[in-house]
Motif scaffolding. Structure first.
Motif, mmCIF file in Angstrom:
data_model
loop_
_atom_site.group_PDB
_atom_site.id
_atom_site.type_symbol
_atom_site.label_atom_id
_atom_site.label_comp_id
_atom_site.label_asym_id
_atom_site.label_seq_id
_atom_site.Cartn_x
_atom_site.Cartn_y
_atom_site.Cartn_z
ATOM 1 N N LEU A 172 0.823 -1.211 0.000
ATOM 2 C CA LEU A 172 0.000 0.000 0.000
ATOM 3 C C LEU A 172 0.859 1.264 0.000
ATOM 4 O O LEU A 172 0.532 2.243 -0.678
ATOM 5 C CB LEU A 172 -0.951 -0.004 1.192
ATOM 6 C CG LEU A 172 -2.031 -1.075 1.147
ATOM 7 C CD1 LEU A 172 -2.844 -1.065 2.440
ATOM 8 C CD2 LEU A 172 -2.940 -0.892 -0.056
ATOM 9 N N PHE A 173 1.964 1.261 0.748
ATOM 10 C CA PHE A 173 2.859 2.415 0.764
ATOM 11 C C PHE A 173 3.440 2.656 -0.627
ATOM 12 O O PHE A 173 3.474 3.784 -1.112
ATOM 13 C CB PHE A 173 3.988 2.201 1.780
ATOM 14 C CG PHE A 173 4.987 3.313 1.797
ATOM 15 C CD1 PHE A 173 4.711 4.499 2.440
ATOM 16 C CD2 PHE A 173 6.200 3.176 1.145
ATOM 17 C CE1 PHE A 173 5.628 5.534 2.450
ATOM 18 C CE2 PHE A 173 7.126 4.199 1.146
ATOM 19 C CZ PHE A 173 6.840 5.379 1.799
ATOM 20 N N GLY A 174 3.919 1.591 -1.269
ATOM 21 C CA GLY A 174 4.488 1.718 -2.607
ATOM 22 C C GLY A 174 3.467 2.213 -3.616
ATOM 23 O O GLY A 174 3.757 3.082 -4.438
ATOM 24 N N ALA A 175 2.249 1.676 -3.546
ATOM 25 C CA ALA A 175 1.191 2.106 -4.466
ATOM 26 C C ALA A 175 0.839 3.574 -4.235
ATOM 27 O O ALA A 175 0.689 4.348 -5.184
ATOM 28 C CB ALA A 175 -0.046 1.227 -4.292
ATOM 29 N N ILE A 185 13.340 4.400 -3.358
ATOM 30 C CA ILE A 185 12.669 4.902 -2.155
ATOM 31 C C ILE A 185 12.405 3.762 -1.189
ATOM 32 O O ILE A 185 12.631 3.882 0.018
ATOM 33 C CB ILE A 185 11.360 5.633 -2.531
ATOM 34 C CG1 ILE A 185 11.676 6.930 -3.260
ATOM 35 C CG2 ILE A 185 10.503 5.881 -1.296
ATOM 36 C CD1 ILE A 185 10.479 7.589 -3.898
ATOM 37 N N MET A 186 11.935 2.628 -1.712
ATOM 38 C CA MET A 186 11.659 1.483 -0.855
ATOM 39 C C MET A 186 12.956 0.946 -0.242
ATOM 40 O O MET A 186 12.978 0.557 0.925
ATOM 41 C CB MET A 186 10.939 0.392 -1.639
ATOM 42 C CG MET A 186 9.573 0.827 -2.171
ATOM 43 S SD MET A 186 8.422 1.355 -0.913
ATOM 44 C CE MET A 186 7.819 -0.222 -0.367
ATOM 45 N N ALA A 187 14.044 0.951 -1.018
ATOM 46 C CA ALA A 187 15.339 0.487 -0.498
ATOM 47 C C ALA A 187 15.818 1.384 0.643
ATOM 48 O O ALA A 187 16.387 0.902 1.620
ATOM 49 C CB ALA A 187 16.364 0.449 -1.622
ATOM 50 N N GLU A 188 15.577 2.687 0.544
ATOM 51 C CA GLU A 188 15.938 3.618 1.618
ATOM 52 C C GLU A 188 15.195 3.302 2.902
ATOM 53 O O GLU A 188 15.661 3.620 3.997
ATOM 54 C CB GLU A 188 15.644 5.051 1.200
ATOM 55 C CG GLU A 188 16.560 5.588 0.126
ATOM 56 C CD GLU A 188 16.123 6.952 -0.395
ATOM 57 O OE1 GLU A 188 15.079 7.471 0.059
ATOM 58 O OE2 GLU A 188 16.819 7.492 -1.264
ATOM 59 N N ARG A 189 14.044 2.679 2.775
ATOM 60 C CA ARG A 189 13.225 2.324 3.936
ATOM 61 C C ARG A 189 13.433 0.874 4.367
ATOM 62 O O ARG A 189 12.669 0.340 5.160
ATOM 63 C CB ARG A 189 11.761 2.593 3.636
ATOM 64 C CG ARG A 189 11.491 4.087 3.633
ATOM 65 C CD ARG A 189 10.197 4.430 2.953
ATOM 66 N NE ARG A 189 9.887 5.837 3.064
ATOM 67 C CZ ARG A 189 10.481 6.816 2.394
ATOM 68 N NH1 ARG A 189 11.446 6.539 1.550
ATOM 69 N NH2 ARG A 189 10.128 8.066 2.547
ATOM 70 N N GLY A 190 14.444 0.219 3.780
ATOM 71 C CA GLY A 190 14.794 -1.131 4.206
ATOM 72 C C GLY A 190 14.030 -2.249 3.521
ATOM 73 O O GLY A 190 14.079 -3.388 3.972
ATOM 74 N N HIS A 199 13.554 -4.768 -9.285
ATOM 75 C CA HIS A 199 12.839 -4.130 -10.399
ATOM 76 C C HIS A 199 12.082 -5.152 -11.238
ATOM 77 O O HIS A 199 10.986 -4.886 -11.704
ATOM 78 C CB HIS A 199 13.819 -3.346 -11.267
ATOM 79 C CG HIS A 199 13.169 -2.648 -12.414
ATOM 80 N ND1 HIS A 199 12.364 -1.544 -12.234
ATOM 81 C CD2 HIS A 199 13.165 -2.899 -13.738
ATOM 82 C CE1 HIS A 199 11.912 -1.149 -13.411
ATOM 83 N NE2 HIS A 199 12.386 -1.960 -14.332
ATOM 84 N N ASP A 200 12.642 -6.340 -11.406
ATOM 85 C CA ASP A 200 11.976 -7.375 -12.197
ATOM 86 C C ASP A 200 10.675 -7.831 -11.561
ATOM 87 O O ASP A 200 9.732 -8.211 -12.231
ATOM 88 C CB ASP A 200 12.892 -8.585 -12.397
ATOM 89 C CG ASP A 200 14.094 -8.235 -13.258
ATOM 90 O OD1 ASP A 200 13.973 -7.332 -14.105
ATOM 91 O OD2 ASP A 200 15.150 -8.864 -13.079
ATOM 92 N N GLN A 201 10.599 -7.797 -10.251
ATOM 93 C CA GLN A 201 9.384 -8.210 -9.539
ATOM 94 C C GLN A 201 8.285 -7.167 -9.672
ATOM 95 O O GLN A 201 7.119 -7.500 -9.761
ATOM 96 C CB GLN A 201 9.671 -8.447 -8.062
ATOM 97 C CG GLN A 201 10.530 -9.649 -7.803
ATOM 98 C CD GLN A 201 10.887 -9.754 -6.338
ATOM 99 O OE1 GLN A 201 10.842 -8.762 -5.596
ATOM 100 N NE2 GLN A 201 11.256 -10.939 -5.918
ATOM 101 N N GLU A 202 8.659 -5.912 -9.642
ATOM 102 C CA GLU A 202 7.640 -4.860 -9.622
ATOM 103 C C GLU A 202 7.271 -4.341 -11.004
ATOM 104 O O GLU A 202 6.240 -3.722 -11.166
ATOM 105 C CB GLU A 202 8.098 -3.700 -8.746
ATOM 106 C CG GLU A 202 9.182 -2.865 -9.376
ATOM 107 C CD GLU A 202 9.561 -1.674 -8.542
ATOM 108 O OE1 GLU A 202 9.683 -0.590 -9.124
ATOM 109 O OE2 GLU A 202 9.743 -1.828 -7.340
ATOM 110 N N ILE A 203 8.066 -4.592 -12.013
ATOM 111 C CA ILE A 203 7.829 -3.991 -13.323
ATOM 112 C C ILE A 203 6.483 -4.402 -13.920
ATOM 113 O O ILE A 203 5.853 -3.633 -14.614
ATOM 114 C CB ILE A 203 9.005 -4.305 -14.308
ATOM 115 C CG1 ILE A 203 8.915 -3.423 -15.535
ATOM 116 C CG2 ILE A 203 9.000 -5.760 -14.702
ATOM 117 C CD1 ILE A 203 9.121 -1.955 -15.265
ATOM 118 N N GLY A 204 6.033 -5.591 -13.607
ATOM 119 C CA GLY A 204 4.741 -6.035 -14.133
ATOM 120 C C GLY A 204 3.579 -5.255 -13.555
ATOM 121 O O GLY A 204 2.494 -5.242 -14.114
#
Length: 54
Positions: A18-21, A37-42, A47-52
């Motif tokens: 939900l945060f990412g969306a 941004i997500m990596a900065e938050r741990g 990228h391959d997982q989220e690109i879809g």
């Protein structure tokens, strides 16, 4: 209008999704920027997982 989201079978906790969306929609950023941004938050998001979803 109520929207029900099914989080069964997802790889990340509901709050992370939900945060990412929220960030992606609100800020009009690219998927790669969202990944940083997500990596900065741990949260390690590949990228391959989220690109879809972007």
């Amino acid at each position: 209008m109520d929207v029900v989201i099914d989080f069964n079978g997802v790889h990340y906790p509901r709050d992370v999704i939900l945060f990412g969306a929220f960030f992606y929609i609100r800020s009009a950023i690219s998927c790669r920027e969202l990944e940083k941004i997500m990596a900065e938050r741990g949260v390690n998001v590949d990228h391959d997982q989220e690109i879809g979803r972007c």
